[in-house]
Design an enzyme around this catalytic site. Structure first.
Site, PDB file in Angstrom:
ATOM      1  N   GLY A  84       2.742  -3.026   3.496  1.00 48.58           N
ATOM      2  CA  GLY A  84       3.583  -4.306   3.840  1.00 48.58           C
ATOM      3  C   GLY A  84       2.971  -5.585   4.007  1.00 48.58           C
ATOM      4  O   GLY A  84       1.665  -5.474   3.921  1.00 48.58           O
ATOM      5  N   ARG A  91      -4.752   1.316  -0.798  1.00 51.56           N
ATOM      6  CA  ARG A  91      -4.674  -0.097  -0.579  1.00 51.56           C
ATOM      7  C   ARG A  91      -4.504  -0.829  -1.933  1.00 51.56           C
ATOM      8  O   ARG A  91      -5.246  -0.636  -2.908  1.00 51.56           O
ATOM      9  CB  ARG A  91      -5.924  -0.794   0.135  1.00 51.56           C
ATOM     10  CG  ARG A  91      -5.647  -2.114   0.486  1.00 51.56           C
ATOM     11  CD  ARG A  91      -6.709  -2.653   1.227  1.00 51.56           C
ATOM     12  NE  ARG A  91      -6.496  -4.025   1.579  1.00 51.56           N
ATOM     13  CZ  ARG A  91      -7.374  -4.900   1.890  1.00 51.56           C
ATOM     14  NH1 ARG A  91      -8.713  -4.882   1.586  1.00 51.56           N
ATOM     15  NH2 ARG A  91      -7.134  -6.165   2.358  1.00 51.56           N
ATOM     16  N   SER A 127      -4.957  -4.792  -2.492  1.00 48.97           N
ATOM     17  CA  SER A 127      -5.319  -5.845  -1.950  1.00 48.97           C
ATOM     18  C   SER A 127      -4.597  -7.197  -1.961  1.00 48.97           C
ATOM     19  O   SER A 127      -4.435  -7.419  -3.174  1.00 48.97           O
ATOM     20  CB  SER A 127      -6.734  -6.243  -2.022  1.00 48.97           C
ATOM     21  OG  SER A 127      -7.798  -4.896  -1.697  1.00 48.97           O
ATOM     22  N   GLY A 168      14.989 -12.452  -6.072  1.00 53.20           N
ATOM     23  CA  GLY A 168      16.116 -12.886  -5.257  1.00 53.20           C
ATOM     24  C   GLY A 168      16.977 -12.110  -4.773  1.00 53.20           C
ATOM     25  O   GLY A 168      18.277 -12.150  -4.224  1.00 53.20           O
ATOM     26  N   CYS A 203       1.082  -1.225  -0.147  1.00 49.94           N
ATOM     27  CA  CYS A 203       0.089   0.099  -0.042  1.00 49.94           C
ATOM     28  C   CYS A 203       0.888   1.050   0.339  1.00 49.94           C
ATOM     29  O   CYS A 203       2.059   1.413  -0.068  1.00 49.94           O
ATOM     30  CB  CYS A 203      -0.774   0.039   1.234  1.00 49.94           C
ATOM     31  SG  CYS A 203      -2.075  -1.344   1.440  1.00 49.94           S
TER      32      CYS A 203
END
Length: 629
Positions: free
Chosen positions: A76, A50, A52, A364, A2
């Site tokens: 996060g 947001r 989702s 990675g 977000c």
């Protein structure tokens, strides 16, 4: 994933205009296209956009605790939120949603700031406690998620996920910090200890800050650090087994999502390892995405194709063409501050491709920093051995003289390009590593600056904060200190900034399993021989992953996302390079010697030297100055 923004008054409880908070959030709408919200109270406004990912319909933000005494906006993912939820329920906590946001609220209510070490994941959040009238700003351990703050003249503190959210506030001063120019030219980005604008700060990784309505903002408090001071014991097989356990847990924990999930696949060791472990844990084919180049020498897609075939992934790939430099303006807009890591271009393209098929992508990133995978780290390891053999009184004049007279032979084979190594050996280990990490040497920077700018800069040199960081590092060796610097300085300033901005620009959530803090802490305790052997870095990772990956993937020379900017600046961008010396925006700053810029540009265009990185830096700086206006 977000975007957050807000306003907090530290001098009284003045009302906050919700439309002002909403405009700040609208500036970062790309971070959260699925929903928006604003919450205000006397002295405070919190805003949220947001994207989702988990509990798609049930966790709107700003979110209040069930008890009504705390409110949060959060950016996060907390990967252990289900375990924390059970622990909190046993303590009497009540939950109305199934996501991770409410878990942070209840964790704060029960544990205060001690909740932060319990959170496993990536995050930046603002949590207001109505009982204490206190705002907590917090950032994750490694700095995966960003958070900017600024104190305004009226006593308010504003904050946002990106600088553009702050720029939407009309009272933010847009005065360039000249020391940020020195930092940017040294590193190719503005590191986390500085911002391009005076008065704007970046909350450091692994820190929190408490704000109160009747007090000046408290200094940020460090709640996490990584230590290289201890060593684990064991043979390669035992330590490799522990490594594989940590890697499996890190990957599988980040595969939790209520939306389509996939991975970036470059064909290198790290992304291939993540894909291998995802395939092992998944019943369905893993979705993978790769970006190549139409310049054959820079293209790695054949290796990515091989890994995709080996693990039967659902694979998509796309090529970055030689005219993709047309994205320069769009890139500048993503980063707000000048950002000259040219790999941002292919990173953006792979994010763009991934977003066509998934909403979450695993990367990675992080293994090179944690396990000594960069060539500069293995060089540092060997250079420290030389420094240990020769006293500084002999080493400084010997290597310093050789380094000054050695030609800068960009065109020569690598063994003959020894100038940087010689200059590095003349210095301390910390100073030498700062020179290796810098993209523009202090000597070259000095020739670029005008006399007026050198007066503005004073005694400050961009390398000094890095040198100080390394000297204070909880570490045993030069290799330890180099890795510590990469984790604390380079990683949040360059790599994670690049991935966050390019992924969020297309509303894609990027997750970095190899930055799981338990994996990072394990890597920091490894004996040096498990990290570097000879010229091979990341040794134990490569040995451990031999059960999954072929040797020609594991042990081929590291390439990374290389972009053909040197060719662009001698071809289609040559006109822009030549125009830098007479550019009116750069000229108005008074920072640079225009004749020196003209000489460097001509030398590059004519093939006498390779100044592509510096010219690219100046081009990106020019575009950022327009945006910061």
């Amino acid at each position: 994933m977000c975007g957050i923004a807000g306003i907090f008054h530290t001098e009284g409880l003045k009302p906050v205009d919700p439309d002002r908070v909403r405009r700040m959030c609208d500036a970062i709408a790309h971070r959260g296209p699925d929903g928006e919200g604003v919450w205000t109270a006397p002295g405070l406004g919190l805003g949220h956009r947001r994207l989702s990912i988990i509990d798609l319909a049930g966790s709107p933000q700003p979110m209040a605790a069930a008890e009504g005494d705390a409110v949060i906006v959060f950016n996060g993912e907390i990967y252990n939120f289900k375990d924390l939820r059970k622990e909190l329920q046993a303590l009497g906590a009540q939950f109305r949603t199934d996501g991770d946001t409410e878990v942070i609220l209840q964790a704060w209510r029960h544990w205060g700031t001690d909740c932060l070490p319990r959170l496993h994941g990536m995050f930046a959040f603002a949590l207001y406690d109505l009982r204490q009238r206190t705002l907590l700003l917090a950032r994750d351990r490694l700095g995966v998620k960003p958070l900017h703050t600024a104190r305004l003249a009226d006593g308010s503190v504003i904050f946002g996920s990106e600088l553009k959210a702050m720029l939407a506030h009309p009272s933010l001063r847009r005065e360039i910090d000249p020391l940020a120019i020195e930092d940017y030219l040294a590193w190719g980005y503005v590191p986390d200890h500085r911002s391009m604008l005076k008065g704007v700060d970046k909350l450091p990784a692994g820190h929190y800050q408490l704000l109160r309505h009747d007090a000046l903002p408290a200094a940020p408090v460090q709640w996490w650090d990584v230590s290289f001071a201890d060593r684990d014991r064991g043979n390669a097989d035992d330590l490799g087994a522990h490594l594989l356990h940590h890697m499996r847990e890190a990957v599988t924990s980040r595969m939790l999502a209520d939306v389509p999930l996939g991975a970036f696949l470059s064909g290198g060791v790290d992304s291939s390892s993540v894909v291998a472990l995802m395939a092992e844990a998944s019943a369905a084919p893993v979705k993978t995405c790769s970006i190549g180049f139409d310049v054959a020498a820079l293209d790695e897609t054949a290796y990515a194709d091989r890994i995709a075939q080996q693990f039967h992934t659902q694979h998509w790939k796309r090529s970055v063409s030689s005219d993709d430099f047309t994205l320069m303006d769009r890139l500048a807009g993503m980063f707000d501050e000048p950002f000259a890591d040219a790999s941002a271009l292919p990173t953006y393209r792979v994010c763009e491709l991934a977003r066509e098929h998934v909403t979450v992508a695993l990367s990675g990133d992080g293994a090179d920093e944690a396990f000594a995978g960069y060539r500069r780290q293995t060089f540092q390891h060997r250079e420290e051995q030389v420094r240990a053999l020769l006293p500084g009184a002999l080493r400084r004049p010997l290597f310093g003289t050789l380094g000054r007279i050695w030609p800068k032979a960009d065109w020569a084979p690598r063994p003959l390009r020894a100038k940087t190594t010689l200059l590095s050996l003349a210095e301390s280990g910390e100073e030498g590593y700062a020179r290796a990490l810098a993209v523009t040497s202090p000597e070259l920077r000095d020739t670029l600056y005008s006399a007026d700018f050198r007066r503005l800069r004073g005694d400050y040199r961009a390398e000094q904060p890095l040198v100080d960081l390394m000297r204070k590092a909880p570490a045993r060796s030069g290799l330890d200190r180099a890795q510590y610097a990469d984790l604390k300085f380079y990683l949040p300033g360059d790599i994670l900034t690049k991935v966050d901005r390019t992924s969020m620009a297309v509303s894609l959530e990027a997750r970095e399993p190899l930055l799981d803090h338990r994996l990072i802490e394990f890597g920091a305790r490894l004996p040096e021989r498990m990290r570097v052997r000879g010229s091979t870095g990341k040794w134990i990772v490569k040995q451990t992953m031999r059960r999954y990956l072929p040797d020609d993937v594991l042990f081929r020379p590291k390439m990374g996302f290389v972009t053909p900017i040197a060719q662009w600046l001698r071809g289609p961008l040559a006109g822009e390079a030549r125009g830098l010396a007479s550019d009116s925006v750069l000229a108005r700053t008074g920072w640079f010697d225009s004749s020196r810029i003209a000489s460097l540009s001509d030398d590059h265009i004519c093939g006498r030297a390779d100044h592509s990185r510096l010219i690219w830096q100046l081009l990106m700086l020019r575009r950022s100055l327009d945006l910061l206006g």
